[in-house]
Motif scaffolding. Structure first.
Motif, mmCIF file in Angstrom:
data_model
loop_
_atom_site.group_PDB
_atom_site.id
_atom_site.type_symbol
_atom_site.label_atom_id
_atom_site.label_comp_id
_atom_site.label_asym_id
_atom_site.label_seq_id
_atom_site.Cartn_x
_atom_site.Cartn_y
_atom_site.Cartn_z
ATOM 1 N N PRO A 167 0.813 -1.223 0.000
ATOM 2 C CA PRO A 167 0.000 0.000 0.000
ATOM 3 C C PRO A 167 0.844 1.270 0.000
ATOM 4 O O PRO A 167 1.956 1.295 0.542
ATOM 5 C CB PRO A 167 -0.793 -0.113 1.314
ATOM 6 C CG PRO A 167 -0.788 -1.564 1.638
ATOM 7 C CD PRO A 167 0.526 -2.081 1.156
ATOM 8 N N THR A 168 0.296 2.315 -0.595
ATOM 9 C CA THR A 168 0.963 3.616 -0.627
ATOM 10 C C THR A 168 0.144 4.687 0.085
ATOM 11 O O THR A 168 0.588 5.820 0.196
ATOM 12 C CB THR A 168 1.186 4.067 -2.089
ATOM 13 O OG1 THR A 168 -0.087 4.162 -2.748
ATOM 14 C CG2 THR A 168 2.056 3.079 -2.833
ATOM 15 N N THR B 187 -2.765 5.713 3.401
ATOM 16 C CA THR B 187 -3.318 5.361 4.709
ATOM 17 C C THR B 187 -4.562 6.198 4.961
ATOM 18 O O THR B 187 -4.688 7.309 4.433
ATOM 19 C CB THR B 187 -2.279 5.585 5.828
ATOM 20 O OG1 THR B 187 -2.822 5.141 7.067
ATOM 21 C CG2 THR B 187 -1.893 7.044 5.956
ATOM 22 N N ASN C 11 -2.553 -3.712 7.385
ATOM 23 C CA ASN C 11 -1.712 -3.245 8.492
ATOM 24 C C ASN C 11 -2.498 -2.369 9.473
ATOM 25 O O ASN C 11 -2.152 -1.216 9.740
ATOM 26 C CB ASN C 11 -0.502 -2.468 7.952
ATOM 27 C CG ASN C 11 0.578 -2.274 9.007
ATOM 28 O OD1 ASN C 11 0.706 -3.087 9.912
ATOM 29 N ND2 ASN C 11 1.317 -1.190 8.905
ATOM 30 N N GLN D 19 -6.262 3.146 12.112
ATOM 31 C CA GLN D 19 -5.701 3.522 10.820
ATOM 32 C C GLN D 19 -5.508 2.272 9.967
ATOM 33 O O GLN D 19 -5.185 1.200 10.474
ATOM 34 C CB GLN D 19 -4.370 4.250 11.004
ATOM 35 C CG GLN D 19 -4.506 5.563 11.769
ATOM 36 C CD GLN D 19 -3.176 6.192 12.114
ATOM 37 O OE1 GLN D 19 -2.141 5.527 12.118
ATOM 38 N NE2 GLN D 19 -3.191 7.482 12.420
ATOM 39 N N ASN E 28 -3.953 0.817 6.066
ATOM 40 C CA ASN E 28 -3.183 1.070 4.852
ATOM 41 C C ASN E 28 -3.932 0.511 3.643
ATOM 42 O O ASN E 28 -4.489 -0.586 3.710
ATOM 43 C CB ASN E 28 -1.801 0.421 4.934
ATOM 44 C CG ASN E 28 -0.922 1.067 5.985
ATOM 45 O OD1 ASN E 28 -1.279 2.081 6.573
ATOM 46 N ND2 ASN E 28 0.235 0.480 6.234
ATOM 47 N N SER F 72 -7.813 9.924 2.254
ATOM 48 C CA SER F 72 -6.612 9.103 2.064
ATOM 49 C C SER F 72 -5.368 9.988 2.071
ATOM 50 O O SER F 72 -5.320 11.013 1.401
ATOM 51 C CB SER F 72 -6.694 8.341 0.736
ATOM 52 O OG SER F 72 -7.792 7.466 0.739
ATOM 53 N N LEU G 57 1.344 7.392 2.427
ATOM 54 C CA LEU G 57 2.057 6.616 3.430
ATOM 55 C C LEU G 57 3.561 6.842 3.235
ATOM 56 O O LEU G 57 4.221 6.145 2.465
ATOM 57 C CB LEU G 57 1.715 5.136 3.289
ATOM 58 C CG LEU G 57 2.152 4.194 4.406
ATOM 59 C CD1 LEU G 57 1.561 4.620 5.742
ATOM 60 C CD2 LEU G 57 1.730 2.778 4.081
ATOM 61 N N TYR H 143 7.068 8.633 10.811
ATOM 62 C CA TYR H 143 6.720 7.630 9.806
ATOM 63 C C TYR H 143 7.601 6.389 9.980
ATOM 64 O O TYR H 143 8.692 6.462 10.570
ATOM 65 C CB TYR H 143 6.886 8.200 8.399
ATOM 66 C CG TYR H 143 5.901 9.287 8.048
ATOM 67 C CD1 TYR H 143 4.529 9.051 8.113
ATOM 68 C CD2 TYR H 143 6.333 10.556 7.648
ATOM 69 C CE1 TYR H 143 3.620 10.043 7.793
ATOM 70 C CE2 TYR H 143 5.419 11.561 7.325
ATOM 71 C CZ TYR H 143 4.069 11.287 7.405
ATOM 72 O OH TYR H 143 3.159 12.271 7.097
#
Length: 660
Positions: A345-346, A348, A377, A388, A390, A417, A420, A492
């Motif tokens: 995933p990109t 979150t 995740n 949260q 992803n 969105s 991430l 992060y």
């Protein structure tokens, strides 16, 4: 012979229709369904029927010429590509369906690359060949230039009529050219059909040759010929006389919330009530198999025993997630598996739900979804008091909302969105961590270096066992990998670092559980604070097809979005532009293209890893993260003197270490 065949494609290439035809031709189903009619055999979930796309990998069974086949239909949409990638790991062969109209798409290239990574032999099926204006030679050229040059078009070159098999002179020469023994036999007019076919099968199995066939799934053209060719040129060599080893590729919960673990048997046999072992972290779990299910779409039959080459679902395993390896005898030869996924995933998003709902109950439902789709995740952010998740894209969020409502009766929404981001270090650093409240003791020294981009976190130890036992060294490794670690710029996840355990110390009397966790996390954090860190952001590869009159606008837009691109390809009045750019700037561009091109333009994305953030200062400013206020992470070390504990700030910790 047991064979598992995966079918993969870019969305709308005709993959599911192709699967329907294969199952119909092999008498596995009585009627052929259609995506438009919402009655296909493998797209059996209501969400798939309504949306007309494959969301979940599903298997169908058929028998052909004495062999047993599992046919796996995989998602073609990028938002569900982690599910597709996990299925690749259990395939004996793959069929990549390519639309003759759209040709080789960006996602087709990604699918092909993933199959090559996992060493899965590939057959290419060019679909929709009956459409008007199709240039077959251009299609073959497109495949050679974008996928591989090592192809052979078997159309009209291999004729199978029952037991009678005929190879064209062109195919005979092609096979011989790549083999010294065959070329000598060929020159001496010593042609043997069986030897030639065996060599072709072998080269396909070794991924040295990729066969191409053509047809139309919708109009049942070339399907029978494809089946005959697939059956002739594929083989497996599974062994049942060794201890059982299986590979988990999927987890699902049935309507009664029973956890079903989907497995491919790599070797040996397994029965109901057998005890099976697997590793989670550093722990070995051993559990009893309660039932075994053989699935055909969403229907199943319960059986007592399975053997190598079969795929099946089992009840009884509580923690075996996709990627886990199962053993009947753990002392047997260890089976290595690459658990790293390329498709991650990109984005979150936070979960929005009615405050009257119990947070723990909502989290438990999301945990079920995460067991089924690990890339979600799911995280409970204690600071923000929010769940949260992803995600790969907005379509996945829409599907998640529908699943939560239909399966669990839960009405939820998602926040906007967000990208991430990740963090890493720009140079080598040494981190020191000491944890010594009264009655506890652990010290850890770590070397932290920049890793290869998109390599994650790597660990090794050069510490002497005289200073730190192997058991304590293993504890340090466990704590490095037990969870994501927050960076110091924005909090992060930290990635792309190589961590080396240099030294450490324990106390024979006072070191107890959790001490090395504290020392390790403090050492990692302290090391990060000593050097300059970097923000990383996700990137997309893209392919834009647009009218020639819009080429100037698109090129200007790409440059404004901090993207880069190859030289445009002009095909009459259509322009094709391929390139790469940040997800943050590109993610909303599809709507813009549709708008200014009046629906004639299109863009396709595929994840292309992480790279240096194009607007680091802006990201840091927007996040407003205070590293010193993060209650889960501290670089401070705790020491003890004369029966009292005291804290040393991270910046001063090195001077107080015991191992220097």
């Amino acid at each position: 012979m047991k064979k598992t065949i995966g079918v993969l494609a870019h969305v709308d290439a005709g993959k599911t229709t192709f699967c329907e035809q294969v199952l119909y031709h092999t008498k596995s189903i009585k009627n052929r369904g259609r995506v438009d009619d919402k009655n296909t055999f493998l797209d059996n979930h209501e969400i798939e029927k309504q949306r007309g796309i494959t969301i979940f990998s599903e298997q169908g069974k058929f028998y052909y010429n004495g062999s047993s086949y599992n046919l796996i239909d995989t998602p073609g949409h990028i938002d569900f590509s982690p599910e597709m990638e996990r299925s690749i790991r259990i395939m004996d062969y793959a069929v990549v369906v390519i639309s003759a109209v759209e040709k080789v798409q960006v996602h087709t290239k990604t699918v092909f690359r993933l199959l090559q990574k996992h060493r899965v032999p590939i057959f290419l099926f060019i679909n929709k060949i009956d459409r008007s204006g199709i240039d077959a030679e251009f299609l073959l050229s497109d495949i050679k230039s974008k996928l591989t040059e090592h192809t052979v078009d078997l159309s009209d070159k291999l004729n199978i009529e029952g037991s009678d098999i005929t190879l064209s002179e062109e195919l005979i020469e092609f096979i011989a050219e790549s083999d010294e023994e065959l070329i000598e036999r060929y020159l001496n007019n010593d042609y043997d059909e069986k030897i030639w076919i065996y060599k072709l099968k072998e080269k396909i199995k070794k991924c040295e040759i990729y066969p191409i066939l053509r047809g139309s799934a919708l109009h049942d053209i070339g399907i029978h010929e494809f089946l005959e060719t697939l059956d002739l040129l594929t083989y497996t060599e599974y062994k049942n006389d060794e201890d059982f080893i299986g590979k988990v590729y999927k987890v699902k919960y049935d309507e009664n919330r029973n956890r079903i673990t989907y497995v491919k048997a790599i070797r040996g046999k397994m029965k109901v009530k057998d005890e099976i072992s697997y590793i989670v972290g550093d722990d070995i779990h051993t559990e009893k198999i309660n039932s075994i299910r053989i699935y055909n779409s969403n229907k199943f039959e319960s059986i007592n025993e399975v053997e190598a080459g079969q795929i099946f679902g089992i009840e009884g395993l509580s923690k075996a997630n996709p990627g886990a390896v199962l053993y009947k005898n753990f002392s047997s030869n260890f089976y290595e598996d690459d658990c790293e996924l390329d498709m991650i995933p990109t984005l979150t998003s936070k979960v929005i739900f009615d405050k009257s709902l119990n947070v723990k109950e909502v989290l438990s439902i999301f945990q079920i979804l995460q067991n089924e789709e690990p890339s979600l995740n799911i995280v409970w952010n204690e600071n923000l008091k929010e769940i949260q998740v992803n995600i790969m894209g907005k379509i996945q969020l829409e599907v998640l909302k529908e699943i939560l409502k239909s399966r669990f009766g839960l009405n939820i929404d998602f926040g906007k969105s967000e990208i991430l981001y990740k963090e890493t270090v720009k140079e080598r650093t040494i981190g020191y961590g000491h944890f010594e409240p009264l009655g506890h003791y652990a010290e850890v020294h770590l070397c932290i270096e920049p890793g290869v981009r998109n390599s994650g976190i790597k660990f090794k130890s050069i510490a002497y066992t005289d200073n730190l036992t192997q058991g304590h060294q293993n504890l340090v490794k466990t704590h490095i990998f037990e969870k994501e670690h927050s960076g110091i710029l924005c909090g992060y996840p930290v990635t792309d670092i190589e961590v080396t355990l240099i030294n450490g110390r324990a106390h024979n009397k006072h070191t107890s559980g959790g001490d090395f966790r504290q020392a390790t996390l403090r050492a990692l954090r302290q090391g990060l604070e000593q050097v300059e860190n970097e923000i990383l952001e996700p990137f997309y590869k893209f392919k834009i097809e647009i009218g020639y009159e819009y080429i100037g606008r698109v090129i200007s837009d790409i440059q404004k979005m901090n993207g880069e691109f190859d030289n445009p390809i002009i095909n009459e009045d259509i322009c094709i532009i391929e390139g790469r750019g940040p997800v943050a700037t590109l993610m909303d561009y599809p709507l813009e293209i549709i708008s200014f091109s009046k629906g004639s333009g299109s863009i396709v994305f595929i994840f292309d890893g992480y790279d240096v953030c194009h607007n680091k200062s802006e990201v840091i400013s927007n996040k407003v993260y205070d590293k010193d206020s993060d209650i889960e992470y501290t670089s401070n070390s705790i020491f003890c003197s004369k029966g009292e504990s005291y804290t040393i700030k991270g910046k001063d910790a090195k001077e107080f270490m015991h191992c220097l």
